[in-house]
Design a protein around this motif. Structure first.
Motif, PDB file in Angstrom:
ATOM      1  N   ASN A   4      20.764  28.084  27.255  1.00 51.42           N
ATOM      2  CA  ASN A   4      20.305  27.556  25.635  1.00 51.42           C
ATOM      3  C   ASN A   4      19.739  28.370  24.601  1.00 51.42           C
ATOM      4  OD1 ASN A   4      20.349  24.385  26.319  1.00 51.42           O
ATOM      5  ND2 ASN A   4      18.588  24.635  27.745  1.00 51.42           N
ATOM      6  N   ARG A  27      20.441  26.613  21.294  1.00 56.81           N
ATOM      7  CA  ARG A  27      20.990  25.966  21.405  1.00 56.81           C
ATOM      8  C   ARG A  27      19.891  24.416  21.219  1.00 56.81           C
ATOM      9  NH1 ARG A  27      23.684  29.494  24.318  1.00 56.81           N
ATOM     10  NH2 ARG A  27      25.529  29.985  23.892  1.00 56.81           N
ATOM     11  N   GLY A  29      18.125  21.835  20.862  1.00 55.40           N
ATOM     12  CA  GLY A  29      16.566  20.999  21.714  1.00 55.40           C
ATOM     13  C   GLY A  29      15.334  21.672  20.769  1.00 55.40           C
ATOM     14  N   CYS A  72       8.642  27.132  30.604  1.00 52.48           N
ATOM     15  CA  CYS A  72      10.079  27.980  30.534  1.00 52.48           C
ATOM     16  C   CYS A  72       9.576  29.251  31.174  1.00 52.48           C
ATOM     17  CB  CYS A  72       9.641  27.869  28.702  1.00 52.48           C
ATOM     18  SG  CYS A  72       9.976  26.612  27.768  1.00 52.48           S
ATOM     19  N   ASP A  76      13.696  31.997  27.819  1.00 55.54           N
ATOM     20  CA  ASP A  76      13.460  30.814  27.150  1.00 55.54           C
ATOM     21  C   ASP A  76      13.352  30.885  25.677  1.00 55.54           C
ATOM     22  OD1 ASP A  76      14.642  28.513  28.439  1.00 55.54           O
ATOM     23  OD2 ASP A  76      12.576  29.123  30.112  1.00 55.54           O
ATOM     24  N   ARG A 135      12.490  27.978  22.917  1.00 55.72           N
ATOM     25  CA  ARG A 135      13.679  26.832  23.741  1.00 55.72           C
ATOM     26  C   ARG A 135      12.805  25.897  24.758  1.00 55.72           C
ATOM     27  NH1 ARG A 135      16.957  22.785  25.634  1.00 55.72           N
ATOM     28  NH2 ARG A 135      18.095  22.890  23.999  1.00 55.72           N
ATOM     29  N   ARG A 137      13.080  23.441  28.202  1.00 58.31           N
ATOM     30  CA  ARG A 137      14.679  23.677  28.474  1.00 58.31           C
ATOM     31  C   ARG A 137      14.791  22.400  28.581  1.00 58.31           C
ATOM     32  NH1 ARG A 137      13.569  28.211  34.061  1.00 58.31           N
ATOM     33  NH2 ARG A 137      13.130  29.266  33.128  1.00 58.31           N
ATOM     34  N   ASP A 138      16.136  22.117  29.132  1.00 55.82           N
ATOM     35  CA  ASP A 138      17.121  20.688  29.409  1.00 55.82           C
ATOM     36  C   ASP A 138      16.465  20.030  30.619  1.00 55.82           C
ATOM     37  OD1 ASP A 138      17.555  20.727  26.768  1.00 55.82           O
ATOM     38  OD2 ASP A 138      19.510  21.586  27.612  1.00 55.82           O
TER      39      ASP A 138
END
Length: 138
Positions: A4, A27, A29, A72, A76, A135, A137-138
């Protein structure tokens, strides 16, 4: 580097002047804006008074702890801002990064970093402060 967060050094631009990239692509998020981390131990006391190397290590330990609590890690991180209280610490900062960053990041690409020298930090004992954007995390 996570899927990401991508660090980029575009062609036909001036090269980065240290261990950082010129930009980060994040990306879609959510983002975490992490306050400046200082050289403070779990007891609330300053760690490494007058010792830049000890403070550097504690600052990045604290930053890593914050990242871990939200799921994270350093891969990240989209951006760092670093504050030093004396220009004499710049070379030591660069040396410490060269030694530490390969163990924190999955690749040799590192997040962008803005390095500033300031008059002082919140307490005179502090020599370095580092804040970050990461960012989720998914």
């Amino acid at each position: 580097m996570s899927a990401n967060v991508e660090y980029i050094n575009p062609e036909n631009t001036s090269p980065a002047q240290g261990l950082y990239s010129n930009l980060t692509k994040v990306r879609a998020g959510d983002l975490y804006f992490i306050s400046g981390q200082l050289s403070v131990g779990y007891d609330g006391e300053v760690v490494g008074k007058g010792d830049f190397d000890a403070q550097f290590k504690q600052v990045f330990k604290n930053l890593g702890d914050v990242l871990t609590t939200v799921g994270c890690d350093f891969n990240d991180v989209a951006k760092f801002n670093t504050y030093l209280v004396a220009s004499q610490h710049i070379d030591n900062f660069m040396k410490n990064r060269r030694e530490l960053f390969p163990s924190l990041f999955a690749t040799s690409d590192y997040a962008p970093n803005t390095l500033l020298v300031v008059d002082r930090l919140v307490k005179e004992d502090f020599l370095i402060e580092v804040e970050a954007v990461a960012r989720v995390r998914d």
